[in-house]
Design a protein around this motif. Sequence first.
Motif, PDB file in Angstrom:
ATOM      1  N   ILE A 136      -0.163 -16.196 -10.749  1.00  0.00           N
ATOM      2  CA  ILE A 136      -1.151 -15.708 -11.704  1.00  0.00           C
ATOM      3  C   ILE A 136      -2.544 -15.864 -11.112  1.00  0.00           C
ATOM      4  O   ILE A 136      -2.848 -16.887 -10.509  1.00  0.00           O
ATOM      5  CB  ILE A 136      -1.082 -16.510 -13.023  1.00  0.00           C
ATOM      6  N   ASP A 137      -3.376 -14.853 -11.296  1.00  0.00           N
ATOM      7  CA  ASP A 137      -4.797 -15.027 -10.997  1.00  0.00           C
ATOM      8  C   ASP A 137      -5.366 -15.887 -12.120  1.00  0.00           C
ATOM      9  O   ASP A 137      -5.822 -15.389 -13.140  1.00  0.00           O
ATOM     10  CB  ASP A 137      -5.502 -13.671 -10.933  1.00  0.00           C
ATOM     11  N   TYR A 138      -5.317 -17.190 -11.905  1.00  0.00           N
ATOM     12  CA  TYR A 138      -5.732 -18.125 -12.957  1.00  0.00           C
ATOM     13  C   TYR A 138      -7.240 -18.123 -13.179  1.00  0.00           C
ATOM     14  O   TYR A 138      -7.740 -18.729 -14.121  1.00  0.00           O
ATOM     15  CB  TYR A 138      -5.240 -19.536 -12.636  1.00  0.00           C
ATOM     16  N   ASP A 175       2.588 -23.769  -5.410  1.00  0.00           N
ATOM     17  CA  ASP A 175       2.828 -22.600  -4.570  1.00  0.00           C
ATOM     18  C   ASP A 175       3.957 -22.939  -3.601  1.00  0.00           C
ATOM     19  O   ASP A 175       3.763 -23.692  -2.641  1.00  0.00           O
ATOM     20  CB  ASP A 175       1.545 -22.243  -3.811  1.00  0.00           C
ATOM     21  N   TYR A 176       5.145 -22.391  -3.862  1.00  0.00           N
ATOM     22  CA  TYR A 176       6.308 -22.678  -3.024  1.00  0.00           C
ATOM     23  C   TYR A 176       6.389 -21.775  -1.802  1.00  0.00           C
ATOM     24  O   TYR A 176       7.240 -21.979  -0.941  1.00  0.00           O
ATOM     25  CB  TYR A 176       7.590 -22.564  -3.851  1.00  0.00           C
ATOM     26  N   ILE A 177       5.509 -20.814  -1.711  1.00  0.00           N
ATOM     27  CA  ILE A 177       5.456 -19.955  -0.525  1.00  0.00           C
ATOM     28  C   ILE A 177       4.597 -20.608   0.553  1.00  0.00           C
ATOM     29  O   ILE A 177       4.988 -20.684   1.722  1.00  0.00           O
ATOM     30  CB  ILE A 177       4.891 -18.566  -0.889  1.00  0.00           C
ATOM     31  N   ASN A 178       3.430 -21.092   0.175  1.00  0.00           N
ATOM     32  CA  ASN A 178       2.512 -21.718   1.122  1.00  0.00           C
ATOM     33  C   ASN A 178       2.536 -23.245   1.059  1.00  0.00           C
ATOM     34  O   ASN A 178       1.810 -23.911   1.798  1.00  0.00           O
ATOM     35  CB  ASN A 178       1.092 -21.221   0.867  1.00  0.00           C
ATOM     36  N   ASP A 218      -2.221 -15.592  -7.252  1.00  0.00           N
ATOM     37  CA  ASP A 218      -1.480 -14.335  -7.124  1.00  0.00           C
ATOM     38  C   ASP A 218      -2.120 -13.448  -6.059  1.00  0.00           C
ATOM     39  O   ASP A 218      -3.290 -13.087  -6.165  1.00  0.00           O
ATOM     40  CB  ASP A 218      -1.483 -13.613  -8.473  1.00  0.00           C
ATOM     41  N   ASP A 219      -1.364 -13.095  -5.026  1.00  0.00           N
ATOM     42  CA  ASP A 219      -1.851 -12.190  -3.988  1.00  0.00           C
ATOM     43  C   ASP A 219      -1.082 -10.876  -3.993  1.00  0.00           C
ATOM     44  O   ASP A 219      -1.091 -10.128  -3.018  1.00  0.00           O
ATOM     45  CB  ASP A 219      -1.772 -12.844  -2.602  1.00  0.00           C
ATOM     46  N   ASN A 220      -0.419 -10.592  -5.115  1.00  0.00           N
ATOM     47  CA  ASN A 220       0.361  -9.367  -5.251  1.00  0.00           C
ATOM     48  C   ASN A 220      -0.051  -8.558  -6.474  1.00  0.00           C
ATOM     49  O   ASN A 220      -0.241  -7.348  -6.394  1.00  0.00           O
ATOM     50  CB  ASN A 220       1.856  -9.713  -5.322  1.00  0.00           C
ATOM     51  N   ALA A 267       3.133 -12.167  -1.121  1.00  0.00           N
ATOM     52  CA  ALA A 267       2.272 -11.008  -1.377  1.00  0.00           C
ATOM     53  C   ALA A 267       3.052  -9.700  -1.418  1.00  0.00           C
ATOM     54  O   ALA A 267       2.615  -8.730  -2.048  1.00  0.00           O
ATOM     55  CB  ALA A 267       1.181 -10.932  -0.314  1.00  0.00           C
ATOM     56  N   LYS A 268       4.203  -9.656  -0.769  1.00  0.00           N
ATOM     57  CA  LYS A 268       5.044  -8.452  -0.764  1.00  0.00           C
ATOM     58  C   LYS A 268       6.130  -8.508  -1.836  1.00  0.00           C
ATOM     59  O   LYS A 268       6.963  -7.609  -1.919  1.00  0.00           O
ATOM     60  CB  LYS A 268       5.663  -8.258   0.609  1.00  0.00           C
TER      61      LYS A 268
END
Length: 241
Positions: free
Chosen positions: A8-10, A66-69, A76-78, A115-116
């Motif tokens: 989310i863009d918090y 953030d479990y990706i980074n 949110d980068d998507n 992001a993808k």
Amino acid sequence: VGIIETCIDYQHEDLGDNIWQNLDEDADGDGRTLEYINGHWQLDPDDLDGIDADQNGYVDDLIGWDYINNDNNPMDDNGHGTHVAGIMGAKGNNGVGISGVNWEISMTVLKAFDAKGAGSTASTLAALEYAREKGIRLTNNSWGGPNRSAFLKEELKLHRQDGILCVAAAGNNGQNIRRNPIYPASYQLNNIISVAAIDSSHTLASFSNHGKRDVDMAAPGDNIYSTLPGNSYGYLSGNTM
């Protein structure tokens, strides 16, 4: 509600008020871990002390993880997750943007997709475990795939044991998910609510999966207006919505 997503863009003008705050990490004791400073929302700088105060294995997890980074800034980068969050919980009656289904809600930010829009069983499993351990009462899972995971099913059984609901998208392949299962929506657990999409005519959307035995309900999912990153708004379609 645990939002397991691209996140989310918090900092969004219409979402910041309704982001969950982990007060177990409130180092300065001001009752907030997300602050409105200089015209935008940001992680409370006085709480970023580098200490895992709640001893859950995540340092300074002020609003989620953030479990990706593998960091505490689940931005949110998507766009997908921000759109979902707006439908669910854009602040109501604030003179800005839109109103979500819930005007006041607490949305935990759990980034399991990049992001993808790509994620893994490991990232979603970790996010679900976090939600359960933090006492979140419901998770929104606008994702899925054809690969059945015994580990994921076992985690969702633990959710059922703790009285946690799991809302899951039925998928966008236009298929019957009894013949072509998609998980987690297709797990036969009574704490999973599998959702299909309808259009403005109240008929099944052309892209929506379906299944008389495996889909529990349908909701508007075609051309839905909601929040997007950067204080913007727009239309998206899908079982996600």
